[in-house]
Design an enzyme around this catalytic site. Structure first.
Site, PDB file in Angstrom:
ATOM      1  N   GLY A  49     -17.784  -6.284 -29.702  1.00  0.00           N
ATOM      2  CA  GLY A  49     -16.895  -5.924 -30.812  1.00  0.00           C
ATOM      3  C   GLY A  49     -16.647  -4.433 -30.969  1.00  0.00           C
ATOM      4  CD  GLU A 104     -22.213  -4.358 -35.034  1.00  0.00           C
ATOM      5  OE1 GLU A 104     -21.518  -4.280 -34.006  1.00  0.00           O
ATOM      6  OE2 GLU A 104     -22.979  -5.307 -35.261  1.00  0.00           O
ATOM      7  CG  ASP A 105     -18.230  -5.691 -34.607  1.00  0.00           C
ATOM      8  OD1 ASP A 105     -19.337  -5.655 -35.186  1.00  0.00           O
ATOM      9  OD2 ASP A 105     -17.853  -6.685 -33.932  1.00  0.00           O
ATOM     10  CG  ASP A 108     -20.326 -10.754 -42.565  1.00  0.00           C
ATOM     11  OD1 ASP A 108     -20.200 -10.697 -43.791  1.00  0.00           O
ATOM     12  OD2 ASP A 108     -20.038 -11.779 -41.905  1.00  0.00           O
ATOM     13  CE  LYS A 136     -16.355 -10.007 -44.396  1.00  0.00           C
ATOM     14  NZ  LYS A 136     -16.305 -11.402 -43.861  1.00  0.00           N
ATOM     15  CG  PHE A 158     -13.076 -14.588 -39.932  1.00  0.00           C
ATOM     16  CD1 PHE A 158     -14.438 -14.455 -39.702  1.00  0.00           C
ATOM     17  CD2 PHE A 158     -12.226 -14.740 -38.835  1.00  0.00           C
ATOM     18  CE1 PHE A 158     -14.952 -14.486 -38.399  1.00  0.00           C
ATOM     19  CE2 PHE A 158     -12.733 -14.779 -37.533  1.00  0.00           C
ATOM     20  CZ  PHE A 158     -14.103 -14.646 -37.319  1.00  0.00           C
ATOM     21  CB  VAL A 159     -11.030  -8.899 -39.895  1.00  0.00           C
ATOM     22  CG1 VAL A 159     -10.828  -8.651 -41.384  1.00  0.00           C
ATOM     23  CG2 VAL A 159     -12.405  -8.427 -39.442  1.00  0.00           C
ATOM     24  CG  ASP A 165     -14.894 -12.760 -31.418  1.00  0.00           C
ATOM     25  OD1 ASP A 165     -15.600 -12.018 -32.134  1.00  0.00           O
ATOM     26  OD2 ASP A 165     -15.236 -13.900 -31.069  1.00  0.00           O
ATOM     27  NE  ARG A 171     -14.430 -10.123 -27.954  1.00  0.00           N
ATOM     28  CZ  ARG A 171     -15.473 -10.235 -28.785  1.00  0.00           C
ATOM     29  NH1 ARG A 171     -15.634  -9.376 -29.758  1.00  0.00           N
ATOM     30  NH2 ARG A 171     -16.360 -11.203 -28.630  1.00  0.00           N
TER      31      ARG A 171
HETATM   32  P1  IMP Z   1     -23.861  -9.957 -39.490  1.00  0.00           P
HETATM   33  O1  IMP Z   1     -23.480 -11.127 -40.364  1.00  0.00           O
HETATM   34  O2  IMP Z   1     -23.849  -8.672 -40.288  1.00  0.00           O
HETATM   35  O3  IMP Z   1     -25.159 -10.199 -38.781  1.00  0.00           O
HETATM   36  O4  IMP Z   1     -22.711  -9.812 -38.395  1.00  0.00           O
HETATM   37  C1  IMP Z   1     -22.809 -10.498 -37.192  1.00  0.00           C
HETATM   38  C2  IMP Z   1     -21.607 -10.311 -36.300  1.00  0.00           C
HETATM   39  O5  IMP Z   1     -20.645 -11.279 -36.678  1.00  0.00           O
HETATM   40  C3  IMP Z   1     -20.848  -8.989 -36.350  1.00  0.00           C
HETATM   41  O6  IMP Z   1     -21.421  -7.994 -35.560  1.00  0.00           O
HETATM   42  C4  IMP Z   1     -19.509  -9.411 -35.799  1.00  0.00           C
HETATM   43  O7  IMP Z   1     -19.525  -9.382 -34.391  1.00  0.00           O
HETATM   44  C5  IMP Z   1     -19.386 -10.835 -36.311  1.00  0.00           C
HETATM   45  N1  IMP Z   1     -18.497 -10.879 -37.485  1.00  0.00           N
HETATM   46  C6  IMP Z   1     -18.825 -10.769 -38.790  1.00  0.00           C
HETATM   47  N2  IMP Z   1     -17.722 -10.841 -39.571  1.00  0.00           N
HETATM   48  C7  IMP Z   1     -16.674 -10.993 -38.717  1.00  0.00           C
HETATM   49  C8  IMP Z   1     -15.239 -11.114 -38.912  1.00  0.00           C
HETATM   50  O8  IMP Z   1     -14.686 -11.067 -40.020  1.00  0.00           O
HETATM   51  N3  IMP Z   1     -14.498 -11.269 -37.775  1.00  0.00           N
HETATM   52  C9  IMP Z   1     -15.028 -11.300 -36.523  1.00  0.00           C
HETATM   53  N4  IMP Z   1     -16.365 -11.169 -36.311  1.00  0.00           N
HETATM   54  C10 IMP Z   1     -17.158 -11.018 -37.390  1.00  0.00           C
HETATM   55 MG    MG Z   2     -20.901  -7.314 -33.600  1.00  0.00          MG
END
Ligand code: IMP
Ligand code: MG
Length: 184
Positions: A49, A104-105, A108, A136, A158-159, A165, A171
């Site tokens: 990402g 990081e992208d 969340d 987020k 959800f982006v 992706d 992507r």
């Molecule tokens: P976490 O929930 O913070 O552990 O995020 C886990 C991973 O989920 C992120 O690094 C992203 O790769 C993916 N992710 C979370 N939210 C989104 C979204 O809105 N779109 C696409 N991928 C996401």
């Molecule tokens: Mg990621």
């Protein structure tokens, strides 16, 4: 030439290519300021990402650094955020005594980032900071604050695009948008 047409699966463009470029330039200036006295900076991108963000960010970084990458994955269930984070591809470099910046992208739920931070901290870097393009905070299941971020987004967004992706696709879009509810 800049791409102008919007993918028909996109509901709403949240951040245009121009907005992303402007914000990422600002973030690169933060990196330059934060690490101006560092002699052993490693910038770690979390694949996949991070790719467009990382590529754009480093163009205007003027301190010396080494690039490295990791692939992590959640496992133990279908849910991407199951909380069990496994290293699929590890770093090439030893980070002991180094200034580490994780790129990081999105943060969340923060399950991924808290795990990655704890794994990397156990390798004794001199410092460790996290820079994420999107944040987020309303969706956290574990408490975590990145050291800097580009944009805040809402819990229900959800982006896709610019590295994000949907089922490993989309992507490559040069902007970030939400996907139509009829698609997901
Ligand atoms: P976490 O929930 O913070 O552990 O995020 C886990 C991973 O989920 C992120 O690094 C992203 O790769 C993916 N992710 C979370 N939210 C989104 C979204 O809105 N779109 C696409 N991928 C996401
Ligand atoms: Mg990621």
């Amino acid at each position: 030439m800049k791409k102008t047409s919007i993918d028909p699966r996109i509901d709403k463009v949240l951040f245009t290519q121009e907005q992303l470029e402007e914000k990422i330039f600002e973030l690169s200036q933060w990196v330059n300021k934060t690490y101006k006295n560092s002699s052993n900076l490693i910038i770690i991108g979390l694949l996949k990402g991070c790719l467009p963000f990382y590529a754009q960010l480093i163009k205007t970084i003027d301190v010396d650094f080494v690039s490295d990458f990791m692939i992590t994955s959640s496992y133990g269930g279908k849910d991407k955020s199951s909380g069990n984070v496994k290293i699929i591809l590890d770093l090439v470099n030893n980070i002991e005594g180094c200034d580490v910046l994780i790129v990081e992208d999105i943060v969340d739920t923060a399950r991924t980032m808290t795990k990655v931070v704890s794994i990397l901290k156990s390798r004794n870097p001199q410092s460790l900071k996290v820079l994420t393009l999107l944040n987020k905070p309303s969706n956290r299941v574990v408490e975590f604050e990145p050291d800097n971020y580009g944009f805040l987004i809402k819990k229900d967004d959800f982006v896709v695009g610019f590295g994000f992706d949907w089922d490993e696709k989309m992507r490559q879009l040069p902007y970030i948008g939400t996907i139509k509810k009829t698609i997901v």
